[in-house]
Design an enzyme around this catalytic site. Structure first.
Site, PDB file in Angstrom:
ATOM      1  N   VAL A 196     -21.285 -12.572 -14.194  1.00 20.19           N
ATOM      2  CA  VAL A 196     -19.866 -12.873 -14.375  1.00 20.19           C
ATOM      3  C   VAL A 196     -19.068 -11.682 -14.895  1.00 20.19           C
ATOM      4  O   VAL A 196     -17.847 -11.769 -14.998  1.00 20.19           O
ATOM      5  CB  VAL A 196     -19.665 -14.078 -15.320  1.00 20.19           C
ATOM      6  N   TYR A 197     -19.721 -10.582 -15.245  1.00 22.99           N
ATOM      7  CA  TYR A 197     -18.973  -9.417 -15.716  1.00 22.99           C
ATOM      8  C   TYR A 197     -18.152  -8.854 -14.549  1.00 22.99           C
ATOM      9  O   TYR A 197     -18.691  -8.476 -13.512  1.00 22.99           O
ATOM     10  CB  TYR A 197     -19.908  -8.329 -16.236  1.00 22.99           C
ATOM     11  N   GLY A 198     -16.842  -8.814 -14.734  1.00 23.57           N
ATOM     12  CA  GLY A 198     -15.972  -8.346 -13.664  1.00 23.57           C
ATOM     13  C   GLY A 198     -16.062  -9.211 -12.426  1.00 23.57           C
ATOM     14  O   GLY A 198     -15.865  -8.724 -11.311  1.00 23.57           O
ATOM     15  N   ASP A 199     -16.376 -10.506 -12.628  1.00 22.88           N
ATOM     16  CA  ASP A 199     -16.551 -11.424 -11.486  1.00 22.88           C
ATOM     17  C   ASP A 199     -17.564 -10.886 -10.479  1.00 22.88           C
ATOM     18  O   ASP A 199     -17.379 -10.995  -9.262  1.00 22.88           O
ATOM     19  CB  ASP A 199     -15.209 -11.684 -10.783  1.00 22.88           C
ATOM     20  N   GLY A 200     -18.622 -10.312 -10.991  1.00 23.44           N
ATOM     21  CA  GLY A 200     -19.652  -9.731 -10.128  1.00 23.44           C
ATOM     22  C   GLY A 200     -19.482  -8.248  -9.899  1.00 23.44           C
ATOM     23  O   GLY A 200     -20.387  -7.578  -9.390  1.00 23.44           O
TER      24      GLY A 200
END
Length: 328
Positions: free
Chosen positions: A52-56
């Site tokens: 989920v970091y940076g939406d992938g």
């Protein structure tokens, strides 16, 4: 950089890890490349990310940099799954979701395995046995080498580890737990850290610099330009650590740093790095300069008297049932 075993496993990691929380959002490919190369050249191996970091975007950036910039075999890649961008359900640790998320992470990371795969948070809507079975499937398939958890409280960690240990040799023991831990946040010392020490689980502290506050740059309660506190997205993340109590701890760290002719960052990072049970604090540097300063803590060991002073000024209040009531 020295290496440490991750808990009671054979996996060794650099005693500082590189965090990628801002990659794909505030940190672009060029900056990420410079950070990764600097970290690798200093002997760093552990790189922490999440789906989920940076939406992938963080995993995608890291995947683009593998082999072309840094050999895959030189890195210990840790990622997480289980958080979902759903206002009605923040976490999904069901077997189906976790295994699908793992496949997606591997594709973004451009690799066929991750060294450490962690459940991002406890999911109260999924039986823990189902969550842990997903770890077994992932390790058994070769897509994951070691497994861990993140943001589990003491009883959750103990229950998960006990389930894994109930069938020795048949189940993959938990290698790690990732939790926030710093001089400004010592809550893990109440139950999580004692459980981890007893069960042989390595602690990976996130936000070891108190979300940046322990660097001393917020001493007037104001966020300098370019800091996390000045970011619209991250300001609420920093704000809880700008109160009066935090200020006293930052003052003590600054005094210790002045006495040792180092920076507050060095003091705060060395303190958490050398706490019992800690495998590798995760440093989320935004610039190569910041990362270089963190990496230069390698040769620093805090004198015992300074450790005692910092312990005293930052000590959390633990009473019943932690207090020894036998003498009362």
């Amino acid at each position: 950089m020295d290496l440490r075993h991750l808990g009671r496993t054979g996996l060794r990691v650099s005693r500082l890890g590189l965090g990628t929380l801002t990659w794909g959002r505030d940190t672009g490919e060029q900056d990420a490349a410079e950070l990764l190369k600097t970290f690798w050249e200093a002997g760093g191996t552990l790189v922490d990310t999440a789906d989920v970091y940076g939406d992938g975007g963080a995993e995608y950036l890291l995947g683009r940099l593998l082999d072309g910039l840094v050999p895959r075999r030189d890195l210990v890649i840790a990622t997480k799954a289980g958080s979902v961008p759903d206002p009605d359900r923040r976490f999904d640790a069901s077997r189906g979701h976790l295994l699908s998320a793992l496949d997606a992470s591997l594709e973004r990371l451009n690799t066929d395995y991750v060294d450490l795969w962690q459940v991002h948070a406890f999911d109260p809507e999924t039986p823990m046995e189902e969550t842990l079975q997903a770890l077994e499937i992932a390790v058994g398939s070769g897509r994951v080498r070691y497994a861990g958890v993140s943001n589990f409280c003491g009883w959750q960690l103990a229950k998960a580890a006990t389930w894994q240990l109930a069938a020795p040799g048949a189940r993959t023991r938990l290698a790690s737990t990732q939790m926030e831990y710093s001089l400004l946040q010592r809550g893990v010392e109440r139950e999580v850290l004692p459980a981890a020490l007893d069960l042989g689980i390595g602690l990976l502290p996130s936000s070891p610099l108190g979300r940046g506050v322990l660097t001393g740059k917020y001493r007037r309660g104001e966020a300098p330009a370019g800091s996390r506190g000045a970011s619209e997205q991250l300001a609420p993340f920093v704000e809880p650590y700008l109160d009066e109590a935090a200020g006293r701890i930052v003052d003590a760290v600054t005094i210790a740093a002045d006495g040792l002719a180092v920076t507050p960052l060095h003091v705060a990072l060395a303190w958490v790095r050398d706490r019992p049970g800690v495998a590798a604090p995760l440093v989320g540097a935004r610039t190569v300069h910041q990362l270089g300063e963190a990496l230069s803590v390698e040769d620093l060991s805090l004198p015992e008297e300074i450790c005692r002073a910092l312990d005293d000024v930052s000590a959390p209040v633990h009473r019943y049932p932690d207090q020894d009531w036998s003498s009362l």
